[in-house]
Every structure is written in structure tokens, then in C-alpha cells.
Design a protein around this motif. Structure first.
Motif, short mmCIF file in Angstrom:
data_model
loop_
_atom_site.label_atom_id
_atom_site.label_comp_id
_atom_site.label_asym_id
_atom_site.label_seq_id
_atom_site.Cartn_x
_atom_site.Cartn_y
_atom_site.Cartn_z
N VAL A 90 32.27 37.73 30.07
CA VAL A 90 31.33 38.85 30.24
C VAL A 90 31.68 39.59 31.51
N ASN A 91 31.87 40.91 31.39
CA ASN A 91 32.10 41.70 32.60
C ASN A 91 31.24 42.95 32.55
N THR A 92 30.67 43.32 33.70
CA THR A 92 29.82 44.49 33.80
C THR A 92 30.45 45.51 34.74
N MET A 110 28.27 46.91 29.97
CA MET A 110 28.72 45.53 29.78
C MET A 110 29.67 45.43 28.58
N ASN A 111 30.74 44.68 28.77
CA ASN A 111 31.65 44.33 27.69
C ASN A 111 31.80 42.82 27.64
N VAL A 112 32.08 42.29 26.45
CA VAL A 112 32.33 40.86 26.29
C VAL A 112 33.62 40.69 25.50
N ALA A 135 33.29 31.54 37.31
CA ALA A 135 33.47 32.92 37.76
C ALA A 135 34.32 33.71 36.78
N LEU A 136 34.14 35.02 36.80
CA LEU A 136 34.80 35.91 35.86
C LEU A 136 36.33 35.76 35.87
N ASN A 137 36.92 35.70 37.03
CA ASN A 137 38.38 35.66 37.13
C ASN A 137 38.94 34.27 37.39
N GLY A 168 30.99 36.62 34.21
CA GLY A 168 31.49 35.25 34.23
C GLY A 168 32.06 34.82 32.90
N GLN A 169 32.52 33.57 32.85
CA GLN A 169 33.04 32.95 31.65
C GLN A 169 32.05 31.89 31.19
#
Length: 337
Positions: free
Chosen positions: A252-254, A225-227, A294-296, A330-331
């Protein structure tokens, strides 16, 4: 004056006395081991008990009690640690201790200490200051470390838990292979040194970022995981009659969004910024919520995470706890309502 050699009877008597003396010393030096019943003094008398493998218990009890120490040769793996941050953690012994008293006792003054082997630490690249006695959590999903009750005695090569009021539980000696000797905080961004590595399995792992954003996560499979922090929030993406507390978004993305997790996230908030926005003195618990998308996503609106999953923990913590997240990508923002 007669010498011993001139008095055979005296020689026999001396041998018997000396043999009895040695037997007494041997009896005193025989230390208990796993499964032995240990008598605990009452009336706040001191019970200072060493064990055959080096474990030591030191306690004061208002009542006479007994305790037993058993060995667990298949404990929870050492990488599952909560209460402190940084990794990786390793076990410094191949078993754990299970301590049981004959009755529930929460009125003790006690400590537990476990010795460490300096040569073993050196071989694994572990600083003695990075040794911990972990306590198995009530849910059995992590070894809990409390820096406020941890004590490392370097001259005696042991690590302790102090300030204990109860001894019932399971304990293990842990080491952390980092150069930092206190909590290790993760920096925002991408790259190996800014990546949180989670071990898949039954246990919980903690990771905290430099501003206090903290994840306590159980993952079905190994996960990275990175943030990142992205500045700028389009007001059009906020629900009606709300605004963002901060000018930025946590992203946050895994490594695998399909991996199911069970995560608690503690999101820090700035009380001074809230006071500037809500000059009427509205409390954080009444006005703050975490929202996500959502992340993107770029133009989609942020949606509040259900309030039933959120708890605002005020001073001195000032963080919003979100329970039961099953997916992390996600954001995220803090929304002022």
C-alpha cells in the motif's frame, strides 16, 4: 322547468356549494412541509404521506404516533459514503431530511422515497440506477448506503429505502457518477483508474479492491492511494514458528505518508488454503493474524499488528478486520501462527 338564470336564489346557492367543493379539494391537496406534525395511524393501519417537496413516507405502525420532518441545509458532504464502493458521490439536493418520531419506534414496516429530476441527472452524467438514499451513520461521519434495501423506481423517478423498521434519522439523495450500477471495485496497480481518491475532512470513505481488500478511511487531508500485489515472501522475514497464508504481499502506498488517517482495513483470507496448511481443523480466529512492515523494506521481518486491533470475521465474510490504523503505507501479509 326553470333554468338557473330564471332563479337567482338557486344561482347563489349553486355558487356557494361549488365554492365549498373547491375549498375542500384545496384542503385535501395541501401537503405538509418541514416542521408539520404528521399523525401516524396505529393498529398497523397504513400511513401513506406525501410532502410538499416530493418526499414520501409509507409506513405501518402498531401504535398511534406522530412524526416531524425537518430540513438540514448544511448536511455532511455527499462524498463521504460507506456501505458501497465507488466514487465520486454527489448530493442531488441541497438539503437533507431529519425525521423524528414522538417516541422510539423499532417496530415499523416502512419505506422512504425521494424523487429525482431526470434533467438534473442527465446534466451531471448520472444514470438513474446510480441514485441512492443515504442514511447518516450513528457516528455522523458517513452516509450509509445499503444495496439490500435500496430500490430505484424508474417510471416514478424516485429512489427508496425499503424494509425499514425505524424512521428516526437523517436522509439525503445521492448520485454516483460511474457507469457501473453496483459496487465499484478497484484493480491493483498504478495509474489513474487504479487510484483511490480520498477527500480530507470529517467523513469516512470506503474503497474495495477486486479480491475483497477493503478500506474505510477518514483522512485529515486529501489523499491518493494505490495497492500493488508482489509475489514471493522470503521465509527469513517471517517470525519464528509462523508462515504466510498467501504467496504474495499487499503493498500500500499513498501520495503523502505524513497525512494522519483513521482507517479500518478488512483483509480477505482463503479458508481452503488455511485448511491445507492446518489439517487439524484449527479455526481462523485462532491461527490468523495480519502482519506488516515498512513500504520499502526488503530484508526486515514482518511484525504482527497488535491482536487487540484485529478481529477475524468468519463465514460468510472471511476477512480480518484491523481497527485504528493511523498510517496506511506499508507491506501487509496474513500470517499463520
Amino acid at each position: 322547468m326553470f333554468s338557473i338564470s330564471q332563479r337567482p336564489g338557486a344561482t347563489l346557492l349553486a355558487c356557494i356549494v361549488f365554492s365549498t367543493f373547491l375549498s375542500g379539494i384545496a384542503a385535501q391537496e395541501k401537503l405538509p412541509t418541514f416542521g408539520d406534525k404528521i399523525e401516524v395511524l396505529g393498529a398497523m393501519g397504513r400511513t401513506d404521506q406525501d410532502f410538499a417537496d416530493g418526499l414520501a413516507l409509507d409506513l405501518f405502525s402498531p401504535k398511534n404516533r406522530t412524526l416531524v420532518v425537518k430540513q438540514n441545509t448544511a448536511p455532511l458532504p455527499a462524498q463521504f459514503v460507506s456501505g458501497t464502493t465507488g466514487s465520486p458521490f454527489v448530493a442531488l439536493m441541497n438539503y437533507s431530511y431529519i425525521i423524528t418520531m414522538n417516541e422510539t419506534a423499532n417496530d415499523l414496516i416502512a419505506k422512504i422515497e425521494i424523487p429525482f429530476d431526470l434533467a438534473n441527472l442527465t446534466a451531471q452524467g448520472i444514470n438513474p440506477s446510480n441514485t441512492y438514499v443515504g442514511t447518516l451513520a450513528a457516528d455522523k461521519q458517513s452516509w450509509v448506503v445499503n444495496d439490500a434495501t435500496r430500490n430505484v423506481h424508474l417510471s416514478e423517478n424516485n429512489t427508496r429505502i425499503i424494509k425499514m423498521t425505524s424512521l428516526d434519522g437523517e436522509y439525503i439523495l445521492l448520485g454516483r457518477t460511474t457507469v457501473d450500477t453496483t459496487n465499484v471495485f478497484v484493480q491493483y496497480g498504478q495509474g489513474e483508474t487504479r487510484t483511490v481518491n480520498m477527500t480530507g475532512g470529517p467523513g469516512v470513505q470506503d474503497a474495495e479492491f477486486v479480491d475483497g481488500l477493503r478500506f474505510s478511511t477518514q483522512a485529515e487531508k486529501p489523499l491518493r492511494m494505490n495497492v500493488d500485489i508482489i509475489n514471493g515472501i522470503n521465509p527469513a522475514t517471517m517470525p519464528a514458528n509462523t508462515q504466510s497464508l498467501n504467496s504474495f504481499v499487499w503493498v500500500v502506498n499513498t501520495s503523502d505518508p505524513s497525512v494522519r488517517v483513521n482507517s479500518r482495513v478488512n483483509v480477505p483470507f482463503n479458508r481452503a488454503m488455511l485448511a491445507a496448511l492446518k489439517s487439524n481443523g484449527t479455526s481462523p480466529s485462532q491461527s490468523l493474524m495480519v502482519a506488516s512492515r515498512a513500504l520499502n523494506a526488503t530484508t526486515e521481518q514482518f511484525t504482527p499488528i497488535p491482536r487487540a486491533q484485529q478481529t477475524v470475521n468468519e463465514q460468510p465474510e472471511d476477512r480480518i478486520a484491523i481497527q485504528g490504523l493511523t498510517q496506511l503505507d506499508g507491506q501487509y501479509i496474513i500470517m499463520v501462527v
